[in-house]
Design a protein around this motif. Structure first.
Motif, PDB file in Angstrom:
ATOM      1  N   ILE A 184       4.780   4.267  -3.780  1.00  0.00           N
ATOM      2  CA  ILE A 184       3.899   5.704  -4.794  1.00  0.00           C
ATOM      3  C   ILE A 184       3.523   5.175  -5.856  1.00  0.00           C
ATOM      4  O   ILE A 184       2.992   6.040  -6.306  1.00  0.00           O
ATOM      5  CB  ILE A 184       5.235   6.301  -4.713  1.00  0.00           C
ATOM      6  CG1 ILE A 184       6.100   5.832  -5.722  1.00  0.00           C
ATOM      7  CG2 ILE A 184       5.977   6.839  -2.996  1.00  0.00           C
ATOM      8  CD1 ILE A 184       7.469   7.434  -6.031  1.00  0.00           C
ATOM      9  N   LYS A 193      -0.180   0.734 -10.984  1.00  0.00           N
ATOM     10  CA  LYS A 193      -0.577   0.914 -12.488  1.00  0.00           C
ATOM     11  C   LYS A 193       0.595   1.120 -12.687  1.00  0.00           C
ATOM     12  O   LYS A 193       1.941   0.793 -12.232  1.00  0.00           O
ATOM     13  CB  LYS A 193      -0.830   2.771 -11.763  1.00  0.00           C
ATOM     14  CG  LYS A 193      -1.933   3.347 -11.046  1.00  0.00           C
ATOM     15  CD  LYS A 193      -3.394   1.953 -11.170  1.00  0.00           C
ATOM     16  CE  LYS A 193      -4.322   2.050 -10.056  1.00  0.00           C
ATOM     17  NZ  LYS A 193      -5.369   1.184 -10.547  1.00  0.00           N
ATOM     18  N   TYR A 236      -3.293  -4.833 -13.760  1.00  0.00           N
ATOM     19  CA  TYR A 236      -2.943  -4.407 -12.589  1.00  0.00           C
ATOM     20  C   TYR A 236      -2.971  -4.677 -11.649  1.00  0.00           C
ATOM     21  O   TYR A 236      -4.161  -5.471 -11.357  1.00  0.00           O
ATOM     22  CB  TYR A 236      -3.326  -2.540 -12.331  1.00  0.00           C
ATOM     23  CG  TYR A 236      -3.691  -1.854 -13.010  1.00  0.00           C
ATOM     24  CD1 TYR A 236      -2.457  -1.387 -14.149  1.00  0.00           C
ATOM     25  CD2 TYR A 236      -4.282  -1.112 -13.228  1.00  0.00           C
ATOM     26  CE1 TYR A 236      -3.173  -0.764 -14.793  1.00  0.00           C
ATOM     27  CE2 TYR A 236      -4.799   0.069 -14.235  1.00  0.00           C
ATOM     28  CZ  TYR A 236      -3.384  -0.006 -15.451  1.00  0.00           C
ATOM     29  OH  TYR A 236      -3.831   1.103 -15.963  1.00  0.00           O
ATOM     30  N   LYS A 249      -2.615  -6.173  -7.546  1.00  0.00           N
ATOM     31  CA  LYS A 249      -3.454  -5.307  -6.028  1.00  0.00           C
ATOM     32  C   LYS A 249      -2.350  -5.968  -5.160  1.00  0.00           C
ATOM     33  O   LYS A 249      -1.403  -6.753  -4.957  1.00  0.00           O
ATOM     34  CB  LYS A 249      -4.557  -6.210  -6.007  1.00  0.00           C
ATOM     35  CG  LYS A 249      -5.762  -6.389  -7.389  1.00  0.00           C
ATOM     36  CD  LYS A 249      -6.814  -6.991  -6.899  1.00  0.00           C
ATOM     37  CE  LYS A 249      -7.855  -6.728  -7.641  1.00  0.00           C
ATOM     38  NZ  LYS A 249      -7.853  -5.893  -8.561  1.00  0.00           N
ATOM     39  N   THR A 289       1.016  -1.383  -0.325  1.00  0.00           N
ATOM     40  CA  THR A 289      -0.455  -0.031  -0.167  1.00  0.00           C
ATOM     41  C   THR A 289       0.784   0.986   0.178  1.00  0.00           C
ATOM     42  O   THR A 289       0.536   1.940  -0.991  1.00  0.00           O
ATOM     43  CB  THR A 289      -0.840   0.178   1.095  1.00  0.00           C
ATOM     44  OG1 THR A 289      -1.531  -1.060   0.722  1.00  0.00           O
ATOM     45  CG2 THR A 289      -1.993   0.804   1.178  1.00  0.00           C
ATOM     46  N   VAL A 335       0.999   2.725  -6.545  1.00  0.00           N
ATOM     47  CA  VAL A 335      -0.686   1.988  -6.072  1.00  0.00           C
ATOM     48  C   VAL A 335      -1.468   3.047  -5.784  1.00  0.00           C
ATOM     49  O   VAL A 335      -1.327   4.445  -4.510  1.00  0.00           O
ATOM     50  CB  VAL A 335      -0.125   1.572  -4.634  1.00  0.00           C
ATOM     51  CG1 VAL A 335      -1.722   1.025  -3.810  1.00  0.00           C
ATOM     52  CG2 VAL A 335       0.804  -0.067  -4.885  1.00  0.00           C
ATOM     53  N   ASN A 336      -2.316   3.212  -6.143  1.00  0.00           N
ATOM     54  CA  ASN A 336      -3.386   3.939  -6.207  1.00  0.00           C
ATOM     55  C   ASN A 336      -4.785   3.090  -6.272  1.00  0.00           C
ATOM     56  O   ASN A 336      -5.033   1.867  -6.500  1.00  0.00           O
ATOM     57  CB  ASN A 336      -3.905   5.081  -8.110  1.00  0.00           C
ATOM     58  CG  ASN A 336      -4.580   5.616  -7.330  1.00  0.00           C
ATOM     59  OD1 ASN A 336      -5.629   5.517  -6.729  1.00  0.00           O
ATOM     60  ND2 ASN A 336      -4.874   6.409  -8.364  1.00  0.00           N
ATOM     61  N   GLN A 337      -5.623   3.647  -5.093  1.00  0.00           N
ATOM     62  CA  GLN A 337      -7.164   2.014  -5.053  1.00  0.00           C
ATOM     63  C   GLN A 337      -6.384   0.842  -5.284  1.00  0.00           C
ATOM     64  O   GLN A 337      -7.046   0.401  -5.772  1.00  0.00           O
ATOM     65  CB  GLN A 337      -7.705   2.480  -5.928  1.00  0.00           C
ATOM     66  CG  GLN A 337      -8.593   4.505  -6.144  1.00  0.00           C
ATOM     67  CD  GLN A 337      -9.363   4.277  -7.122  1.00  0.00           C
ATOM     68  OE1 GLN A 337      -9.648   3.382  -8.309  1.00  0.00           O
ATOM     69  NE2 GLN A 337     -10.053   5.517  -7.140  1.00  0.00           N
ATOM     70  N   ASP A 338      -5.890   0.531  -4.504  1.00  0.00           N
ATOM     71  CA  ASP A 338      -4.848  -0.586  -4.071  1.00  0.00           C
ATOM     72  C   ASP A 338      -4.430  -1.594  -5.137  1.00  0.00           C
ATOM     73  O   ASP A 338      -4.152  -3.477  -4.950  1.00  0.00           O
ATOM     74  CB  ASP A 338      -6.251  -1.888  -3.155  1.00  0.00           C
ATOM     75  CG  ASP A 338      -6.362  -1.379  -1.756  1.00  0.00           C
ATOM     76  OD1 ASP A 338      -5.296  -0.573  -1.317  1.00  0.00           O
ATOM     77  OD2 ASP A 338      -7.489  -1.145  -1.291  1.00  0.00           O
ATOM     78  N   GLU A 339      -4.233  -0.541  -6.234  1.00  0.00           N
ATOM     79  CA  GLU A 339      -3.411  -1.554  -7.185  1.00  0.00           C
ATOM     80  C   GLU A 339      -1.928  -0.502  -7.889  1.00  0.00           C
ATOM     81  O   GLU A 339      -2.091   0.555  -7.825  1.00  0.00           O
ATOM     82  CB  GLU A 339      -4.547  -1.584  -8.581  1.00  0.00           C
ATOM     83  CG  GLU A 339      -5.799  -1.894  -8.878  1.00  0.00           C
ATOM     84  CD  GLU A 339      -6.695  -2.069 -10.022  1.00  0.00           C
ATOM     85  OE1 GLU A 339      -7.459  -3.065 -10.104  1.00  0.00           O
ATOM     86  OE2 GLU A 339      -7.164  -0.870 -10.042  1.00  0.00           O
TER      87      GLU A 339
END
Length: 146
Positions: free
Chosen positions: A49, A57, A100, A102, A46, A51-55
């Motif tokens: 840097i 990118k 992506y 998780k 988590t 990771v966005n919305q638990d994925e």
């Protein structure tokens, strides 16, 4: 190459093999290293840097792929008792990201060296979660002149 203990998740050791430093370190394991091939890994956290919305990118996946290439180069320099060099992505070709990863998933990325000459490497890369290919492509990397 038997002087590298594998698999290896020792972060201090891995930092010796790559030029990146926190918060940009995107490899946390080396599973295999041999002539023209390396398999590196990363557990998605988590705190990354990328990771966005638990994925994780695209930029994180691409950086992980590039750092796995750096891991290969770093192993060779380590074996020869030299410091890991800085390198750059020269180009990317045919990069496909199928999904992506998780938070909590473990990436395993295999890099196969297709051609290597005068500090320029052309590599084929495949990133998996378990046995599912989530990304693949080719990259050309260049070692910076010291």
């Amino acid at each position: 190459m038997d002087n590298i203990q594998l698999p290896n998740r020792d972060s201090a050791f891995i930092e010796k093999l790559i030029p990146q430093r926190n918060p940009i370190i995107m490899v946390d394991a080396i599973y295999q290293h041999e002539l023209n091939k390396v398999v590196g890994g990363l557990t998605i956290k988590t705190s990354s840097i990328f990771v966005n919305q638990d994925e994780m990118k695209e930029p994180g996946i691409l950086e992980h792929m590039a750092q796995t290439v750096a891991l290969y180069t770093g192993c060779h320099f380590y074996i020869n008792k030299q410091e890991a060099p800085t390198g750059y992505i020269g180009s990317m070709k045919g990069i496909e990201i199928f999904r992506y990863p998780k938070v909590g998933e473990n990436l395993k990325t295999e890099v196969e060296i297709l051609h290597e000459i005068m500090g320029v490497s052309l590599v084929k890369i495949e990133t998996k979660v378990d046995n599912e290919i989530i990304a693949k492509g080719e990259m050309k990397t260049v070692i910076a002149e010291g």
